[in-house]
Write a protein that holds these residues in place. Structure first.
Motif, short mmCIF file in Angstrom:
data_model
loop_
_atom_site.label_atom_id
_atom_site.label_comp_id
_atom_site.label_asym_id
_atom_site.label_seq_id
_atom_site.Cartn_x
_atom_site.Cartn_y
_atom_site.Cartn_z
N GLY B 49 35.31 18.64 -60.75
CA GLY B 49 34.07 19.43 -60.75
C GLY B 49 33.50 19.57 -62.15
N ARG B 51 30.40 20.23 -64.63
CA ARG B 51 29.04 20.77 -64.72
C ARG B 51 28.14 19.84 -65.53
N ARG B 364 29.44 21.79 -60.65
CA ARG B 364 29.91 23.18 -60.50
C ARG B 364 28.69 24.10 -60.50
N HIS B 382 32.80 26.01 -57.70
CA HIS B 382 31.88 24.98 -57.16
C HIS B 382 31.67 25.26 -55.68
N ALA B 388 25.93 22.55 -58.29
CA ALA B 388 27.18 21.87 -57.92
C ALA B 388 26.90 20.50 -57.32
#
Lengths: 157, 450
Positions: B49, B51, B364, B382, B388
């Protein structure tokens, strides 16, 4: 007159034979291993494998790690082969001696089938195995135990 | 050159390009198309995950915390200057007890973005942004809005497409997992009835295989002779299996040939020797599971030279409760992927003949949760939020345009389901994979999106 008729009827009825017809119900003939239709779980398989080779139960911690090791390799045949090869390198592994196999191969084969596959070999299987022992001077109980321990039937119940 | 010579040379050239038709495991005749772009593909799922704020947008702390410090902590992959203040993503200064004080030296002189194509705004367009949804979408080109953990994908994976339709061997296809957690060991083949295990790729989670579990249960396994000992074992086992195989029940193997099985066992043996002797090829910094996995991935590539490899990472998922740890692991993933790319260029056969694709499995959230870490920095989960669903795709290798950026925030280009058709396209098999009708409707080859 009536009495004579009754007497004749009784006589004939007494003399009549009973006919019994014996029928056989249709039976489906299945191979001897046909009851094994479910795969063992990896912990079940490892547990039985370990017990067959060490004659004692695997510890819970060791079981967990063995399970993880098996899960880390995608091809389970390869993973089981490596696991059993590791066991085979352990001095505590319990195998029949070469002498005992050569002295009474039939008993060895029957015992191996009972140990791993929990059944008797068929005549065809027994003959194949006996011929194999006869024709391969270098084959050892270890080869048989390895093959039985990692065959498809041993993985099912 | 006379006409006869010209025709002969042209024919030879064409034969070399197209290849000789051959029978596939599916029984169909296959002639590889002439548009094959490379002979090897490595797909890195930059998973856990990631960002957008700390990756493509290069906002460092200003996209998440109250600190107004921007900068690029993925300087091997992305083009941009690193942060100049509040450095917390590197290796620790143990002497002064400062966490992450020393940024890791770049491995690549030219960032991959400049060597290849960056799709900076790709979308995870359907379903929940969960790790295994994301990983599954990456390897199968379809979304799973209802799939649970410990389930195989419903649509075929890239390995199955390639094995079934291009005749790849099992050892041509490797799924290299960061761990065995969740569905990771299930990413090598699908539950699809027309594909499945018969066409599956090999899987290994090397930090487990060569870690404590493997050291206890695999290391120093008996070295049977592959011909004599294994020959007899296979004969007896083959007889036993023949009697049982009619019922279609078998140990879930992957149809590796005996030679491939021998090769895998030998790989495991040799790698254990390297582990014991400290001879593994690891990234210069290798202090987390992702970096060790990438090191082992290099060993897999060196040994098998797979045609398709998928490596998944995971360490950045600490972002749920440790933002500092997340930054460190993002920086390390960048370091590890650069190491992987550099090592690929030293492998004969793969050098200059491999396309690498890097994509997170999802992003995320923009909004933090309530957990703060040692620096008093907030953390991020997330969910299905728009942030996300923001991710990027980076592609580099022969035949891939250099220094090209495709798409923008206002014009997103690319979908998380694109990788399977892209890999199929690289191997000249795109139409075949499309025609199977099992990809998500949005999935397209990235080469067609440029």
């Amino acid at each position: 007159m009536l009495g004579a008729v009754c007497a004749i009827m009784l006589t004939f009825s007494n003399c009549q034979k009973d006919f019994y017809v014996y029928e056989i119900e249709d039976q489906t003939i299945l191979p001897v291993n046909s009851q094994k239709i479910k795969p063992k779980s990896v912990p079940q398989y490892i547990s039985i494998l370990y017990t067959n080779f060490f004659q004692k139960a695997i510890s819970p911690n060791s079981m967990l790690q063995a399970q993880q090791a098996i899960e880390s390799i995608g091809d389970k045949q390869v993973a089981f082969d490596i696991l059993l090869s590791k066991y085979m390198n352990d001095s505590r592994v319990i195998l029949p001696s070469l002498e005992s196999m050569q002295k009474d191969p039939e008993a060895f084969i029957r015992n191996t089938y009972r140990r791993f596959l929990v059944r008797e070999p068929t005549e065809a299987e027994l003959n194949w195995m006996l011929n194999y022992i006869k024709s391969r001077p270098n084959v050892t109980p270890e080869h048989f135990y390895f093959a039985f321990g990692t065959c498809n039937e041993h993985f099912h119940y | 050159m006379d006409r006869r010579k010209f025709i002969k040379k042209s024919a030879l050239a064409a034969a070399g390009t197209i290849g000789v038709p051959y029978l596939l495991p599916s029984g169909l005749l296959f002639a590889r198309q002439s548009s094959m772009k490379a002979q090897h593909v490595v797909f890195v799922q930059f998973a856990g995950g990631l960002r957008h704020q700390e990756s493509v947008l290069q906002l460092y702390l200003s996209g998440s915390q109250t600190e107004k410090v921007e900068g690029n902590i993925m300087y091997n992959l992305l083009d941009g200057k690193p942060p100049e203040d509040k450095i917390a993503y590197g290796t620790d200064d143990k002497q002064n007890n400062i966490v992450g004080a020393f940024p890791i030296n770049p491995i690549l002189q030219t960032p991959l973005q400049r060597q290849g194509v960056l799709f900076p705004e790709v979308r995870f367009s359907k379903g929940g942004a969960g790790h295994f949804n994301g990983l599954s979408t990456g390897v199968s080109g379809n979304y799973y809005t209802t799939a649970g953990l410990r389930q195989r994908t419903a649509s075929p994976t890239i390995f199955e497409y390639m094995r079934k339709h291009a005749g790849f061997k099992a050892t041509d296809c490797w799924s290299i997992g960061q761990s065995i957690i969740g569905s990771r060991p299930l990413l090598n083949y699908s539950a699809h009835e027309d594909y499945g295990r018969r066409y599956g790729g090999n899987f290994i989670a090397p930090t487990i295989t060569f870690g404590e579990p493997g050291q206890q249960h695999f290391m120093d396994f008996k070295n049977y002779h592959p011909d004599t000992d294994y020959g007899m074992i296979r004969e007896v086992r083959g007889f036993l299996n023949k009697n049982f195989a009619t019922q279609g029940l078998e140990i879930p193997h992957l149809y590796n040939t005996p030679e491939e099985e021998n090769s895998i066992r030998e790989f495991v043996r040799v790698t254990f020797e390297k582990v014991k002797e400290g001879r593994l090829t690891l990234p210069p910094v290798n202090d987390n599971g992702d970096l060790k996995t990438l090191g082992y991935a290099v060993e897999v590539l060196r040994w098998f030279k797979p045609k398709v490899s998928v490596v998944d990472l995971s360490a950045i998922d600490v972002c749920h409760g440790n933002f500092t740890g997340y930054l460190k692991n993002v920086h390390r993933a960048d370091h590890g992927i650069a190491f992987l790319w550099k090592e690929i260029q030293s492998i004969p056969g793969m050098k200059d003949n491999t396309i690498m694709i890097v994509m997170p499995e999802h992003g995320r959230d923009l909004e933090p949760n309530s957990i703060k870490d040692l620096n008093d920095w907030v953390s991020f989960d997330h969910s299905g939020s728009p942030n996300a669903r923001r991710m990027f795709t980076l592609m580099v290798g022969p035949g891939v345009d250099a220094n090209l950026k495709v798409g923008s925030e206002t014009n997103p280009v690319g979908d998380a389901a694109d990788i399977v058709p892209t890999i199929a396209d690289i191997f000249g098999l795109k139409d075949k994979v499309y025609s199977a009708g099992l990809l998500d409707g949005n999935a397209r080859s990235l080469f067609d999106r440029m």
